[in-house]
Design an enzyme around this catalytic site. Sequence first.
Site, mmCIF file in Angstrom:
data_model
loop_
_atom_site.group_PDB
_atom_site.id
_atom_site.type_symbol
_atom_site.label_atom_id
_atom_site.label_comp_id
_atom_site.label_asym_id
_atom_site.label_seq_id
_atom_site.Cartn_x
_atom_site.Cartn_y
_atom_site.Cartn_z
ATOM 1 N N THR A 66 0.974 -1.202 -0.039
ATOM 2 C CA THR A 66 0.022 0.252 0.086
ATOM 3 C C THR A 66 1.143 1.109 -0.132
ATOM 4 O O THR A 66 0.753 2.332 -0.975
ATOM 5 C CB THR A 66 -0.908 0.171 1.601
ATOM 6 O OG1 THR A 66 -1.415 -1.081 1.597
ATOM 7 C CG2 THR A 66 -2.379 0.566 1.183
ATOM 8 N N ALA A 67 1.462 1.273 0.874
ATOM 9 C CA ALA A 67 2.510 2.160 0.902
ATOM 10 C C ALA A 67 3.507 2.484 0.201
ATOM 11 O O ALA A 67 3.782 3.143 -0.541
ATOM 12 C CB ALA A 67 3.334 2.699 2.906
ATOM 13 N N ALA A 88 8.466 -8.811 -2.991
ATOM 14 C CA ALA A 88 8.384 -10.019 -2.684
ATOM 15 C C ALA A 88 7.165 -10.383 -3.611
ATOM 16 O O ALA A 88 7.789 -11.824 -4.211
ATOM 17 C CB ALA A 88 8.109 -10.393 -1.058
ATOM 18 N N ASN A 144 -7.578 -6.532 0.843
ATOM 19 C CA ASN A 144 -8.701 -5.524 1.640
ATOM 20 C C ASN A 144 -10.509 -5.609 1.018
ATOM 21 O O ASN A 144 -11.008 -5.842 -0.457
ATOM 22 C CB ASN A 144 -8.433 -4.480 2.028
ATOM 23 C CG ASN A 144 -8.638 -3.269 1.147
ATOM 24 O OD1 ASN A 144 -9.576 -2.758 0.310
ATOM 25 N ND2 ASN A 144 -7.263 -1.929 1.746
ATOM 26 N N HIS A 565 -6.061 -5.552 11.335
ATOM 27 C CA HIS A 565 -6.001 -3.937 10.737
ATOM 28 C C HIS A 565 -4.150 -3.808 11.904
ATOM 29 O O HIS A 565 -4.005 -3.264 12.859
ATOM 30 C CB HIS A 565 -6.893 -3.073 11.436
ATOM 31 C CG HIS A 565 -7.265 -2.675 10.294
ATOM 32 N ND1 HIS A 565 -8.826 -1.659 11.135
ATOM 33 C CD2 HIS A 565 -7.821 -3.558 9.276
ATOM 34 C CE1 HIS A 565 -9.294 -2.230 9.490
ATOM 35 N NE2 HIS A 565 -8.960 -3.236 8.944
ATOM 36 N N ALA A 598 1.950 1.344 8.723
ATOM 37 C CA ALA A 598 0.619 1.077 9.614
ATOM 38 C C ALA A 598 1.868 0.320 10.411
ATOM 39 O O ALA A 598 1.668 0.636 11.845
ATOM 40 C CB ALA A 598 -0.086 -0.108 9.338
ATOM 41 N N ALA A 610 -5.959 1.340 6.564
ATOM 42 C CA ALA A 610 -5.791 1.476 4.698
ATOM 43 C C ALA A 610 -5.656 2.959 4.287
ATOM 44 O O ALA A 610 -4.412 3.856 4.163
ATOM 45 C CB ALA A 610 -6.358 0.959 3.777
#
Length: 631
Positions: A66-67, A88, A144, A565, A598, A610
């Site tokens: 995500t980041a 990965a 998600n 989360h 996160a 997210a």
Amino acid sequence: MNALRNALMGGKGKHSRLLGGSAATVAALYVVWKWANKEEPRGKLITVLEDVADQEYDVIVVGGGTAGCVLASRLSENPLIKVLLLEAGQSGKDNPNTFIPCAYNKYWNSEHEWGMFTEPQEYATNRKVYWPRGKLLGGCTNMNASMFHYGAPSDYDEWAKLQKGQPGAQDWSYSAFHPYFNKFEKFSPAQAWPGVDVTLRGAEGLVHTGHHSYFGPYTKDFLKASRAAGIEHSDDVNTHKGTLGVTKGRRVTSESAYLTPDVLARSNLKVATGAYVNRVLFDGVGSSVRAVGVEFRDATGAVFSCKARKEVVLAAGAIHTPQILMLSGVGPADHLKSVDVTVVADIPGVGSGLKDHAVIDTRYANKYSDTLDYLQPKTLGHSAKFANALLKYQLTGTGPLSTNIVEAAAFLRSDDPALFPPEKFTAETTPEDTTTGEAAPDLEMFLSVIAYKDSGLTAFEYPGEYTFGMHAVCLRPKSSGTIRLKSNNPADAPLIDPHYLEDQNDVKTLVRGLRLIDATVKQEPLASRINHLGDTYPDLQHDLSKKTDAELEQFVRENISTLYHPACTARMAPLADGGVVDPFLRVHGIPNLRVADASVFPSIVAGHTAAPVYAIAEKASDLINQDIKIL
Ligand SMILES: Cc1cc2nc3c(=O)[nH]c(=O)nc-3n(C[C@H](O)[C@H](O)[C@H](O)COP(=O)(O)OP(=O)(O)OC[C@H]3O[C@@H](n4cnc5c(N)ncnc54)[C@H](O)[C@@H]3O)c2cc1C
């Protein structure tokens, strides 16, 4: 093509069969044909790791989740910055399990998911809880539930406060940080939900958000019943009160939003997949330690390295970022020594402070045949419905397959006297106020379009064809756990121990959640949906009101699961307070090693995680750009 076939036929997961029956096969063939005619160019993902090894980059980003996709994309906007992104997993962009919004659990137990379980949970009947995490470009945004939530403004004011006046602290307060939510978001208003103040939402960002295109009758009933139970309705997904799902028909991932073919074509950006980072490499000692590169391996175990001229940024998520830090010698010295890792920096907070949102799932038999159980067909009738839905989705991008499984949710306070009147709920059963402010929740309740158990990993006992689930989430857990190394072998999964329900306050919150679920399903029109033929099945929870608080506590301990989360494992906070990074996201004492995912949450937000991760990554990109000063 293989990916599509696997998705439709169930992939590797033992409970992931999505399609059965001949009608469905016809539809599947149609989809295959459509699919074969619309592949997009994949850009230049590098899969032969020799092609990126032994080279020097300005910034190396570890983890293309995500980041990580945000960071790689934003940093490489400056053609003078040479960026390497190491992920990965593989691309998720063309995988139907990614782009069909409801298909995400088809990734469970597949090669694109890390397949981790927690350690036995002492306070949850010693069960190991399944923790799915995306191993793909875009990370967990491939799998998600697409629930889009900024979180409560006061949660971010708390983030700023927890920095105790360090330089940069105030930049994390909601008023200062909020522009980064707007920066990544492109919100599409919908006529059906006029109550959203679009001036508070992003309009120009890369991540499309909006109200979900599929909104079933059961969800409408849930909203009505919630109102009847005393919960105020809100059209805006991003207040503390109510929320509705997100993307329109097709999932947006951080890969699809940020690593477009144009971005991948940049000559200053290299994106390598199938690259497992083992550790960060350092030079110098004590206060002069600097990150100088990373070591990584491919799937065969062959080891490579490359150099970072300016910075290494860890974005491998709340489980793997602390793992990589510890494998690199950055973490609690005693623990590192116990697994034969040479200590580079003794930072006790690495891997500590782990928080997760624990969820308790309940199940109901549905009298009507309108819930979406046919997404996991059990009968020929289910298969026919599924085939129809598949066709509709393929032709229009709408219909039942565009559900995100959770089409509406309520964010609440467990001490709200309107929901838990003092004459019925005694002071000792009232959880302590763990929220960040009066307008912030500590409890979430939602309905799912199909009932499930253990994140869908195990079947539950009920032969009927139609069900729905009700769920309660502890949004501000006091229990807190750890990520630790099993060994100094990077291929060994880390030890995950969230200490679920260690703190009684979390149990009290969830017991209130169950009471609220019970009160809500007793309201019309939800009450009329319940098929009382299911009353006697132990895996259905039609009888919550007959249970004592002690029995509900036992139910919570026996059934607790994750809302997926995990956060706070490399917290932004002063070193003395267990912090790992400063307000500029630099690891304490190693200024050119940053963390942006996160892991850095100073405390867990009372909402879905997210959106804050996207915002953190946008902000981190600005911070890095300002610091490395390549003009
Ligand atoms: C099933 C599920 C449902 C969820 N539902 C929602 C929801 O509805 N709404 C919401 O807001 N949030 C939801 N979340 C949570 C949210 O998606 C995550 O909090 C967020 O995406 C985490 O972002 P991240 O960048 O920290 O980590 P990730 O997105 O997990 O990215 C980490 C990346 O690093 C890679 N990586 C790890 N180790 C290495 C290594 N050694 N070398 C190279 N690469 C590595 C991983 O493969 C991955 O791509 C859900 C999560 C899951 C799993």
